[in-house]
Design an enzyme around this catalytic site. Sequence first.
Site, mmCIF file in Angstrom:
data_model
loop_
_atom_site.group_PDB
_atom_site.id
_atom_site.type_symbol
_atom_site.label_atom_id
_atom_site.label_comp_id
_atom_site.label_asym_id
_atom_site.label_seq_id
_atom_site.Cartn_x
_atom_site.Cartn_y
_atom_site.Cartn_z
ATOM 1 N N GLU A 13 0.820 -1.215 0.000
ATOM 2 C CA GLU A 13 0.000 0.000 0.000
ATOM 3 C C GLU A 13 0.858 1.272 0.000
ATOM 4 O O GLU A 13 0.943 1.988 1.014
ATOM 5 C CB GLU A 13 -0.953 0.002 1.193
ATOM 6 C CG GLU A 13 -1.990 -1.096 1.110
ATOM 7 C CD GLU A 13 -3.102 -0.966 2.155
ATOM 8 O OE1 GLU A 13 -2.890 -0.297 3.171
ATOM 9 O OE2 GLU A 13 -4.181 -1.529 1.932
ATOM 10 N N GLU B 172 -6.365 -7.786 -0.644
ATOM 11 C CA GLU B 172 -6.841 -7.906 0.740
ATOM 12 C C GLU B 172 -8.350 -7.646 0.730
ATOM 13 O O GLU B 172 -8.790 -6.563 0.354
ATOM 14 C CB GLU B 172 -6.167 -6.877 1.658
ATOM 15 C CG GLU B 172 -4.655 -7.040 1.724
ATOM 16 C CD GLU B 172 -3.987 -6.013 2.638
ATOM 17 O OE1 GLU B 172 -4.698 -5.279 3.348
ATOM 18 O OE2 GLU B 172 -2.752 -5.946 2.627
HETATM 19 C C1 GAL Z 1 -4.497 -2.688 5.081
HETATM 20 C C2 GAL Z 1 -3.050 -3.126 5.190
HETATM 21 C C3 GAL Z 1 -2.912 -4.376 6.009
HETATM 22 C C4 GAL Z 1 -3.709 -4.261 7.282
HETATM 23 C C5 GAL Z 1 -5.139 -3.962 6.943
HETATM 24 C C6 GAL Z 1 -6.036 -3.878 8.154
HETATM 25 O O1 GAL Z 1 -4.599 -1.360 4.712
HETATM 26 O O2 GAL Z 1 -2.494 -3.359 3.922
HETATM 27 O O3 GAL Z 1 -1.550 -4.592 6.309
HETATM 28 O O4 GAL Z 1 -3.163 -3.249 8.071
HETATM 29 O O5 GAL Z 1 -5.200 -2.742 6.265
HETATM 30 O O6 GAL Z 1 -7.371 -3.645 7.774
#
Ligand code: GAL
Length: 658
Positions: free
Chosen positions: A157, A335
Amino acid sequence: MSIADVRPLDDAQAAFTLGVCYYPEHWPRDRWAGYARRMRELGLTYVRIAEFAWSRMEPAEGHFDWAWLDDAVASLHAEGLHVVLCTPTATPPAWLVRAHPEILPVDAQGRVRAFGSRKHYDHASPVYRAHSRRITEAIATRYGEHPAVVGWQTDNEFGCHGTTRSYGPASRDAFRAWLAARHGTLDALNRAWGTVFWSQEYTAWDQIDPPHLTVTDPNPSHVLDFARFASDMVVEFQAEQVAILRRRSPGRWVTHNFMQLFADFDHYRAAEVLDFASWDSYPVGLLALSALPEAHKRRFARTGDPDLVGFNHDLYRNLKQSSDGLGGRAFWVMEQQCGQVNWAPSNPLPAAGAVGLWTAQAYAHGAATVSYFRWRAATVAQELMHSGLFRHDETLDRGGEEVAALEIAGRPDAAVTTPVALLHDYESLWAYDAQPHSEGARYWAQLLQYYTALRGLGLDVDVRHPDADLSRYRLVVAPALQLMDERRARRLAEAAEAGHLVVGPRTGYRTMTGRVPEDGQPGPLRDLLRVHLRNFDGLPPGLSVRAGGHAVETWAESYAPSAPATVEATYDDGPLAGQPAVVRHGAATTIGAWSPTLVAETLAARCAELGIATEPLPTGVRVARRGGIATYLNFNPEPVTLPDGTPLGPVSFELRGA
Ligand code: GAL
């Protein structure tokens, strides 16, 4: 198995698959084999690992410990899982920061941001760049040709936690060099920025700092160039890593997990070196942090808003184009929220069915893979309140149960094709948001107003850059292109010829350096639109006017049309009463009023003329088409009746034509 059998890029795009984000370094080795087996049993194909594991890979400078990662990769490989490895540069370890504190980013208040969480680095730091290349070289050399490793994610990110723009010495020095390369001479820079205003003229490059800590607003052209510069630093930082990965890991693909509605760097440029784009989807948190009305936020608190999510799918699909040129390229959700997050002001549990709904939505918008965040809930540190597929105690959580029951994995890839494009560019966003001029007037808000109107008409939408090849579209909608030059205007005129162009307020307000065109707005679009901006009105919350019978809030602008343009709507009241709010000239329509219903009505009328079929849908209900399959999605907490009279249950989806 050799890499020839794996065909990683083809496989990553060929059929819809599921994956998971996993942190083997958080748990004892004796858990790993069992975890891998359960991943396979859940029907997962891909496992992303190691994006934050630098301190375990290299506990001291030059001393590498690969034994644990070798075992972790082997345990996944043993179950036939495909591994997505990451460059671990999102988390420079403590020893590196102590040795080189100059890599730390500096915030807009001039404070050095400290070690102790993540993303604590300045993309422009030559010292950090060298370490980034060094660790990338090391991990890519070790695993680049491992048969389980099918692809790479760069960093994690980019820009997260406000780290794209750093205001310290590393960025300052690089910014001056960047400005000299861009403008050539100080005269040119002074002209471009209009520094004659308030005696801001520069007579040496080293008089120029990043735009921060000024007594009142900094010069918006200075802000725009600093945004461009910082974006270029992210793009360069990543490109250095990708060059190494390409050399050391032949045949594997490279992606990056971009963020939802994130704007601080130019994602089109960052994606140039990638094989496909990925993004991280947290629908509940995204809605909670949005500026949508409170009642809407409460209604969709457990599912998120379908358009906030859908917009990101349609953007990331189109960062890269499919090889046949007919549509965007299959992307990944790297994710996917599968339980509650930990970072919104309040973090409600997703509704029953939401994880399946989000997965189906991603598929329907063209995703190749949805990878859930995260495997097991963290038992330590900052994210221990965050859900995973498994609970802390290793029992399958609500989201995990939904994933186990999903039946859409394995569906073949099919492109999303649509005659409708929504134009978007980051530079216009930076210029727009530097001077919003009205509370709530923000680039994303204006863009999403048009996106929601199109999606509410049942249309599929490609989100495209204004300088892209637009020849396959019939309806091109450009809600907020602030920055305009003759070349861009010519391309828009070509796009209009093939069907129709609709522009929104604040189009063509500035030249590419941020000045107002000397003949006023919309500058180079004057012949195409046949309007001249007369007045603009920034409406504070609670103050509204009407245009063509529709309520107008936040922003209203009026035009002087010139023949043969025709006026389609005028303001009914307020200071602009009687003046044009919507003007049409041939194949181009200009909408000046910030009004969701007027926008929807105008877009529906243009679709009807163009013969583009529409299917009006209620709030929270959407359809997305991929190949011959139409997926209907209901984000509402109660059942709905679809336009054809059939029911669809709460928080659920239905595939038609399968
Ligand atoms: C994302 C990040 C992850 C984790 C997640 C939690 O933005 O890439 O590492 O922190 O959020 O929701």
